[in-house]
Write an enzyme that holds these catalytic residues in place. Structure first.
Site, short mmCIF file in Angstrom:
data_model
loop_
_atom_site.label_atom_id
_atom_site.label_comp_id
_atom_site.label_asym_id
_atom_site.label_seq_id
_atom_site.Cartn_x
_atom_site.Cartn_y
_atom_site.Cartn_z
N ASN A 109 11.05 5.02 -1.45
CA ASN A 109 10.54 3.71 -1.04
C ASN A 109 11.59 2.92 -0.27
O ASN A 109 12.78 3.07 -0.49
CB ASN A 109 10.06 2.92 -2.27
CG ASN A 109 8.92 3.64 -2.97
OD1 ASN A 109 8.26 4.51 -2.39
ND2 ASN A 109 8.69 3.31 -4.22
N ASP A 143 11.20 -0.50 0.03
CA ASP A 143 10.90 -1.90 -0.28
C ASP A 143 12.00 -2.60 -1.10
O ASP A 143 11.91 -3.79 -1.37
CB ASP A 143 9.55 -2.00 -1.02
CG ASP A 143 9.49 -1.09 -2.27
OD1 ASP A 143 8.40 -0.55 -2.55
OD2 ASP A 143 10.52 -0.93 -2.94
N HIS A 146 14.91 7.75 1.85
CA HIS A 146 14.36 7.44 3.18
C HIS A 146 14.88 6.11 3.70
O HIS A 146 14.25 5.47 4.53
CB HIS A 146 12.82 7.43 3.11
CG HIS A 146 12.28 8.80 2.79
ND1 HIS A 146 10.97 9.04 2.45
CD2 HIS A 146 12.89 10.02 2.74
CE1 HIS A 146 10.80 10.33 2.22
NE2 HIS A 146 11.95 10.95 2.38
N PRO A 190 0.82 -1.21 0.00
CA PRO A 190 0.00 0.00 0.00
C PRO A 190 0.85 1.26 0.00
O PRO A 190 1.98 1.24 0.53
CB PRO A 190 -0.81 -0.10 1.31
CG PRO A 190 -0.05 -1.04 2.18
CD PRO A 190 0.71 -1.96 1.28
N ASP A 191 0.30 2.34 -0.58
CA ASP A 191 1.04 3.60 -0.43
C ASP A 191 0.66 4.17 0.93
O ASP A 191 0.12 3.46 1.78
CB ASP A 191 0.74 4.53 -1.62
CG ASP A 191 -0.69 5.08 -1.61
OD1 ASP A 191 -1.07 5.77 -2.56
OD2 ASP A 191 -1.41 4.82 -0.62
N PHE A 192 0.98 5.42 1.16
CA PHE A 192 0.78 5.96 2.53
C PHE A 192 -0.51 6.75 2.65
O PHE A 192 -1.24 6.62 3.64
CB PHE A 192 1.97 6.85 2.91
CG PHE A 192 3.25 6.08 3.06
CD1 PHE A 192 4.11 5.91 1.98
CD2 PHE A 192 3.57 5.49 4.27
CE1 PHE A 192 5.27 5.15 2.11
CE2 PHE A 192 4.74 4.74 4.42
CZ PHE A 192 5.59 4.58 3.34
N ARG A 193 -0.79 7.58 1.60
CA ARG A 193 -1.83 8.59 1.80
C ARG A 193 -3.08 8.41 0.93
O ARG A 193 -3.97 9.24 1.00
CB ARG A 193 -1.23 9.99 1.58
CG ARG A 193 -0.17 10.33 2.64
CD ARG A 193 0.57 11.63 2.39
NE ARG A 193 1.55 11.86 3.46
CZ ARG A 193 2.75 11.29 3.48
NH1 ARG A 193 3.12 10.45 2.50
NH2 ARG A 193 3.59 11.49 4.48
N1 APR Z 1 -0.40 4.69 -10.10
C1 APR Z 1 -0.17 6.03 -10.09
N2 APR Z 1 -0.16 6.78 -8.96
C2 APR Z 1 -0.40 6.13 -7.80
C3 APR Z 1 -0.65 4.74 -7.72
C4 APR Z 1 -0.63 4.02 -8.95
N3 APR Z 1 -0.84 2.69 -8.98
N4 APR Z 1 -0.85 4.40 -6.41
C5 APR Z 1 -0.73 5.55 -5.71
N5 APR Z 1 -0.47 6.58 -6.53
C6 APR Z 1 -0.19 7.98 -6.19
C7 APR Z 1 -1.12 8.56 -5.15
O1 APR Z 1 -2.22 9.18 -5.79
C8 APR Z 1 -0.21 9.60 -4.48
O2 APR Z 1 -0.17 10.80 -5.24
O3 APR Z 1 1.10 7.96 -5.59
C9 APR Z 1 1.16 8.93 -4.56
C10 APR Z 1 1.55 8.23 -3.27
O4 APR Z 1 1.70 9.23 -2.28
P1 APR Z 1 2.03 8.79 -0.77
O5 APR Z 1 1.10 7.72 -0.35
O6 APR Z 1 2.11 10.06 0.03
O7 APR Z 1 3.48 8.12 -0.86
P2 APR Z 1 4.87 8.86 -0.98
O8 APR Z 1 4.78 10.10 -1.81
O9 APR Z 1 5.86 7.85 -1.38
O10 APR Z 1 5.14 9.29 0.56
C11 APR Z 1 6.34 9.97 0.82
O11 APR Z 1 5.88 9.85 3.20
O12 APR Z 1 5.34 8.80 5.19
C12 APR Z 1 6.35 9.18 4.36
O13 APR Z 1 8.44 8.17 4.42
C13 APR Z 1 7.16 8.01 3.90
O14 APR Z 1 8.47 7.86 1.88
C14 APR Z 1 7.18 8.15 2.39
C15 APR Z 1 6.83 9.61 2.19
#
Ligand code: APR
Length: 278
Positions: free
Chosen positions: A119, A121, A138, A45-48
């Site tokens: 990331n 991972d 990170h 999963p992503d974070f937000r």
């Molecule tokens: N395809 C395109 N975009 C996507 C997909 C996908 N399959 N899945 C998610 N996204 C987009 C989301 O819409 C969002 O804009 O990717 C982005 C993910 O954002 P975050 O969840 O905030 O992740 P990230 O930017 O990596 O977070 C940064 O926050 O908590 C800290 O250390 C942690 O490295 C992390 C940092």
């Protein structure tokens, strides 16, 4: 194209124009900046993202607030939530996505200057991107050490603890052991600061799968020259991407976006066979 005009200006702000730019041979130094969005199709999963993002699904850990799971002061008080999560996120059970393979393909083509990833991972490495081309801004699960005496901790030992959801402690001072992931409240690795000016040397910048929420990583796309085209492959517009004269927005799924760009570059079969081998 009149070479006296800034050679990196695209003829239009489209995916096809980016592919033309790459096929022209003028692109020799691509910087790629990535976040959790390039690993979601691998099952991480992503974070937000609302509903599916990690921070929306941590209620079971009884945290004071979602990001506490990655906060160093909270970890020192209570390492359990992090190690519960680490059990789910630890590398080894996820396969790189085609977006990871696209970055590897840029390196195989000899045009990847540097990959900046947020990331943890290690999927970029598993996709075959060479270590010296990756800046893990990170940190990652690749190494672990004691947060008190800094003594390195054996990988086999932490793997056993993570599998058992138990808390690893330093063999020397009994301090808490933590993977070298950058927690909120910790400094980014020296490698990040040593490389953060590199985007100035880029002739193409690709930003993928990140909300550009967390500084100082979020400022990287601003480090490029005005004449460097910037491509955003992401579900949503983020940061200043889209406001530059040479910004190209490929909004939608990262895997679809890289497939379209690779196809426009004539690399479709190469990319698919590369990914099939990961
Ligand atoms: N395809 C395109 N975009 C996507 C997909 C996908 N399959 N899945 C998610 N996204 C987009 C989301 O819409 C969002 O804009 O990717 C982005 C993910 O954002 P975050 O969840 O905030 O992740 P990230 O930017 O990596 O977070 C940064 O926050 O908590 C800290 O250390 C942690 O490295 C992390 C940092």
């Amino acid at each position: 194209m009149d070479e006296s005009v800034s050679p990196q200006t695209l003829h239009s702000r489209t995916l096809e124009a980016v592919a033309e730019h790459i096929k022209s041979g003028r692109v020799k130094n691509v910087v790629v900046m990535t976040g959790a969005g390039i690993s979601t199709s691998a099952g991480i999963p992503d974070f937000r993202s609302p509903e599916t993002g990690l921070y929306a699904n941590l209620a079971r850990l009884n945290l004071p607030y979602a990001e506490a799971v990655f906060d160093i002061s909270f970890f020192k008080e209570n390492p359990e939530p992090f190690y519960t999560l680490a059990h789910e996120l630890y590398p080894g059970k996820y396969r790189p996505t085609i977006a990871h393979s696209f970055i590897r393909l840029l390196n195989d083509k000899g045009i990847l200057l540097k990959l900046f990833t947020q990331n943890i991972d290690c999927l970029e490495r598993e996709a075959g991107v060479p270590d010296d081309k990756i800046v893990e801004a990170h940190g990652s699960f690749a190494r672990q050490s004691c947060i008190e005496c800094r003594q390195a901790y054996p990988e086999d030992d932490i793997k056993q603890h993570i599998a058992a959801k138990s808390i690893p402690r330093c063999h020397d001072c009994n301090g808490l052991v933590k993977p070298e992931i950058v927690f909120f409240g910790e400094q980014l690795p020296a490698a990040f600061f040593a490389s953060r000016d590199l985007p100035r040397d880029a002739d193409l910048c690709i930003v993928m799968g990140t909300s550009l929420t967390v500084q100082p990583f979020a400022s990287l796309p601003e480090m490029t020259r005005k004449t460097t085209p910037r491509v955003l492959i992401n579900k949503e517009r983020v940061g200043s991407l889209g406001s530059g004269t040479d910004d190209v927005l490929i909004l939608g799924d990262c895997d679809d976006g890289v497939r379209k760009l690779a196809t426009a570059c004539g690399w479709h079969d190469e990319l698919e066979s590369l990914w099939a081998k990961t």
